[in-house]
Design a protein around this motif. Sequence first.
Motif, PDB file in Angstrom:
ATOM      1  N   ASN A 121       0.771  -1.291  -0.117  1.00  0.00           N
ATOM      2  CA  ASN A 121       0.016  -0.043   0.201  1.00  0.00           C
ATOM      3  C   ASN A 121       0.997   1.226   0.038  1.00  0.00           C
ATOM      4  O   ASN A 121       0.310   2.541   0.110  1.00  0.00           O
ATOM      5  N   VAL A 122       2.230   1.195   0.071  1.00  0.00           N
ATOM      6  CA  VAL A 122       3.128   2.341  -0.004  1.00  0.00           C
ATOM      7  C   VAL A 122       3.649   2.413  -1.500  1.00  0.00           C
ATOM      8  O   VAL A 122       4.200   1.605  -1.883  1.00  0.00           O
ATOM      9  N   LEU A 123       3.595   3.569  -1.890  1.00  0.00           N
ATOM     10  CA  LEU A 123       4.086   3.980  -3.340  1.00  0.00           C
ATOM     11  C   LEU A 123       5.768   3.796  -3.352  1.00  0.00           C
ATOM     12  O   LEU A 123       6.223   4.177  -2.220  1.00  0.00           O
ATOM     13  N   ALA A 124       5.966   2.720  -4.244  1.00  0.00           N
ATOM     14  CA  ALA A 124       7.436   2.595  -4.166  1.00  0.00           C
ATOM     15  C   ALA A 124       7.955   2.941  -5.751  1.00  0.00           C
ATOM     16  O   ALA A 124       9.363   2.679  -5.690  1.00  0.00           O
ATOM     17  N   GLY A 125       7.124   3.446  -6.555  1.00  0.00           N
ATOM     18  CA  GLY A 125       7.891   3.842  -7.702  1.00  0.00           C
ATOM     19  C   GLY A 125       6.777   4.107  -8.631  1.00  0.00           C
ATOM     20  O   GLY A 125       5.684   3.582  -8.544  1.00  0.00           O
ATOM     21  N   THR A 126       7.294   4.646  -9.975  1.00  0.00           N
ATOM     22  CA  THR A 126       6.211   4.755 -10.963  1.00  0.00           C
ATOM     23  C   THR A 126       7.104   4.054 -12.262  1.00  0.00           C
ATOM     24  O   THR A 126       8.264   4.489 -12.647  1.00  0.00           O
ATOM     25  N   ILE A 127       6.242   3.272 -13.015  1.00  0.00           N
ATOM     26  CA  ILE A 127       6.763   2.818 -14.217  1.00  0.00           C
ATOM     27  C   ILE A 127       6.327   3.695 -15.345  1.00  0.00           C
ATOM     28  O   ILE A 127       5.253   3.986 -15.258  1.00  0.00           O
ATOM     29  N   PRO A 128       7.531   4.339 -15.996  1.00  0.00           N
ATOM     30  CA  PRO A 128       6.940   5.338 -17.019  1.00  0.00           C
ATOM     31  C   PRO A 128       6.170   4.845 -18.218  1.00  0.00           C
ATOM     32  O   PRO A 128       6.291   3.739 -18.211  1.00  0.00           O
ATOM     33  N   GLU A 129       5.517   5.764 -18.784  1.00  0.00           N
ATOM     34  CA  GLU A 129       4.786   5.322 -19.869  1.00  0.00           C
ATOM     35  C   GLU A 129       5.788   4.820 -21.174  1.00  0.00           C
ATOM     36  O   GLU A 129       7.009   5.417 -21.322  1.00  0.00           O
ATOM     37  N   GLY A 130       5.370   3.516 -21.580  1.00  0.00           N
ATOM     38  CA  GLY A 130       6.226   2.997 -22.539  1.00  0.00           C
ATOM     39  C   GLY A 130       7.328   2.216 -22.101  1.00  0.00           C
ATOM     40  O   GLY A 130       7.993   1.534 -22.997  1.00  0.00           O
ATOM     41  N   ALA A 131       7.465   2.076 -20.731  1.00  0.00           N
ATOM     42  CA  ALA A 131       8.439   1.218 -20.098  1.00  0.00           C
ATOM     43  C   ALA A 131       7.823  -0.078 -19.506  1.00  0.00           C
ATOM     44  O   ALA A 131       8.502  -0.869 -18.733  1.00  0.00           O
ATOM     45  N   ALA A 132       6.584  -0.272 -19.759  1.00  0.00           N
ATOM     46  CA  ALA A 132       6.011  -1.309 -19.043  1.00  0.00           C
ATOM     47  C   ALA A 132       6.309  -2.642 -19.499  1.00  0.00           C
ATOM     48  O   ALA A 132       6.154  -3.765 -18.803  1.00  0.00           O
ATOM     49  N   GLY A 133       7.015  -2.648 -20.733  1.00  0.00           N
ATOM     50  CA  GLY A 133       7.485  -4.177 -21.215  1.00  0.00           C
ATOM     51  C   GLY A 133       8.848  -4.448 -20.728  1.00  0.00           C
ATOM     52  O   GLY A 133       9.230  -5.476 -20.905  1.00  0.00           O
ATOM     53  N   GLU A 134       9.338  -3.438 -19.917  1.00  0.00           N
ATOM     54  CA  GLU A 134      10.603  -3.677 -19.196  1.00  0.00           C
ATOM     55  C   GLU A 134      10.483  -4.268 -17.897  1.00  0.00           C
ATOM     56  O   GLU A 134      10.150  -3.690 -17.134  1.00  0.00           O
ATOM     57  N   ARG A 135      11.113  -5.603 -17.817  1.00  0.00           N
ATOM     58  CA  ARG A 135      10.594  -6.338 -16.590  1.00  0.00           C
ATOM     59  C   ARG A 135      11.383  -5.872 -15.475  1.00  0.00           C
ATOM     60  O   ARG A 135      10.794  -5.694 -14.122  1.00  0.00           O
ATOM     61  N   ALA A 136      12.436  -5.237 -15.677  1.00  0.00           N
ATOM     62  CA  ALA A 136      13.293  -4.657 -14.190  1.00  0.00           C
ATOM     63  C   ALA A 136      12.302  -3.407 -13.589  1.00  0.00           C
ATOM     64  O   ALA A 136      12.661  -2.935 -12.805  1.00  0.00           O
TER      65      ALA A 136
END
Lengths: 519, 156
Positions: free
Chosen positions: A404-419
């Motif tokens: 429930n704690v924000l730990a980061g944001t996956i930028p737009e266009g980067a969702a395919g990068e598993r890391a």
Amino acid sequence: MPNDNPTDEWARDLLNRAADTIDVDPAGPVETRGTRRIWPMLAAAAAVIAVLAGTAFVTLGGTDSTPPVDKVKLTVDRVPSVFGYDAAGARAMLEDAGLRVDESPIPSCEPVGRAVSTIPETGSPVSPGDLVDVQASSGNDLLECPYDTSSRPDAWEFLDFANGRGPAPQFADRLTLYVDGGDPVVLTSPDSADPAAWGELVQAIRENTGRVIETDPELPRIGDPTLSLDSRVSPASATMGCGYATPEDLIGREAMVLSFRWNTIGFYVGCDVTVELFRSNGVIDTVVASTKSAETRMTEVPSAVGLSSGPATRMLRESGFDVTTEPTDGPGCDAVGTVLAQSPEAGTAVEFGATIHLEENGLDDPDCTIDPGLVATAQSFIDFARGDLAQPPVAGSVDFYVGNVLAGTIPEGAAGERARWKGCPPGGQYAAASCPVSALDPILSLDVNWYTPQFTAAAPGGVCMVLPGSLPTSLTASYSFVTIVPASSISSCAFNFAIQLFVDTSDRIVAVNLVGSEP
Amino acid sequence: MDFSEYVVARRTALVRAAVLLGCPQPEAEDIVQTTLMRCYRSWRRVVKADQPDAYVYRVLVNTLTDARSRLWNGELPTEQLPDRPAEAVDAITGLAVRRALAAMTREHREVLVLRYYADLSERETADVLRIPPGTVKSRTSRALAALAADQNVRST
């Protein structure tokens, strides 16, 4: 002796014989000397260290004529800490101490130019004229930092100001200062730009950022303090630092939270010195700080959501809480009696013995099913985790929550990068797991063991599930969700997880909340 | 059991377990110190656990994992075992077992050490490693077979 039918007893005997060949110095008795307790928190930490230091520490503790080691202040023959300095400041400080100085860049999550460490490290024996290499941050281009680094320059700016090593940050003409739950003090410009006007807060910061802890008197390895940084919106039930009530006029405002920790090798005792900076239009208008422990004994509310009524009530009462329950008026997807919500929410700091109110499902809903679109999105996420899909369906950037704690944001266009599907909540640890934690690994873990993930409409919760925070209402009120869980037959405190996917009206993921368990 | 009593009673075993788990001996005491300090933070919860040892071993395994990725690769040297004088049989056995453990996968090494040196049950080992008990059983079976088949262990 060859053994073609190895038994438990054979293996037990073999490993114990192997272990017996490993020489280990026995741990000594507990060190109880405590006359140097200049700072209570440090003394408590030193007591722990004393237990762990074993026989060597006992010798230093007074059973012979060796003078006791001062665990607070370094003597002049030790490399001082460069915590809180930039490279130039560290050089000047070390040269003033009679040392020669070299500088080398080191990749770091700290701002470029900030002194990160030295070689030899802090506390190492040193003589006048010796060479000390200051390692200064060259930036984080080569690193995957476990936290958002964008605010750290602002945090260091305030710290430098407090330590008299830099100019004042931008303060409002009238700045309100709360320290240790006391009455507010107003600092007006230009007084606020003078560290001396900040009184005990600046003194506490200087004491905490200027000291180091000796972890082993035989092998001088001395830890630097660390600066932790977070941002949060103060909810109504929040407490500051070690338990002081949030000033009412700050509820709902976002603050940048700085805390200084005696974090030598992963532990701390007592409270951190915490400073919360509130800004309006880019300038700091309010500062709330804790410089010492509060007297009120606080505890965190555990999560009872997802449990049935009896176990939930029992668990909370065994933890020292009073419990009241109330059934909901309408039907829900969970079994009758399942706890749907609780107040205060899990993770909230409350006084011991507080009353927790539980809302339980009152009626079965025979038509309760998960929307097929949500199921399809969850299945796509699983396919992506397994490597069978190049990218999960996302709406744009995806917020990644851990417990429930924000730990980061996956930028737009980067969702395919598993890391990118990894995060680490503030504090650097979650559910006794190593950070960063991955939202994809639980799926793979199920696969390895031939289990099939299941979908539920319930939010993550239950005994042993670690929920240190609460999701923002802007998320929970605006988006539907589906939760991926292991089958209840295999889940346990040791192995349980929930991956909550929040989706928009087109069933595209906007946020992911990974929740894990801890025995 | 209070924290200091636990340290006195268990520290040696924890250091030895860290070495058997693949930690170079010079670092093992540091690893255990870090482990115990982490446990000290939540000691009340540790002693309330059904099996405090299982909780501490879980923290030890995590601490080792952190250190392994940062500091060392956990391998022992692979030169031939020395000729053994009769009085050094135990030392030879010890080195052979440690070398056999080092040659295993981390998963196999962990189940062997936790089951047979830390003396944890299958359920406790599963809790420590966060894997289902059935996986502990199957890994243990394969790891035991590998240990028994190790040439150096067979010759001791």
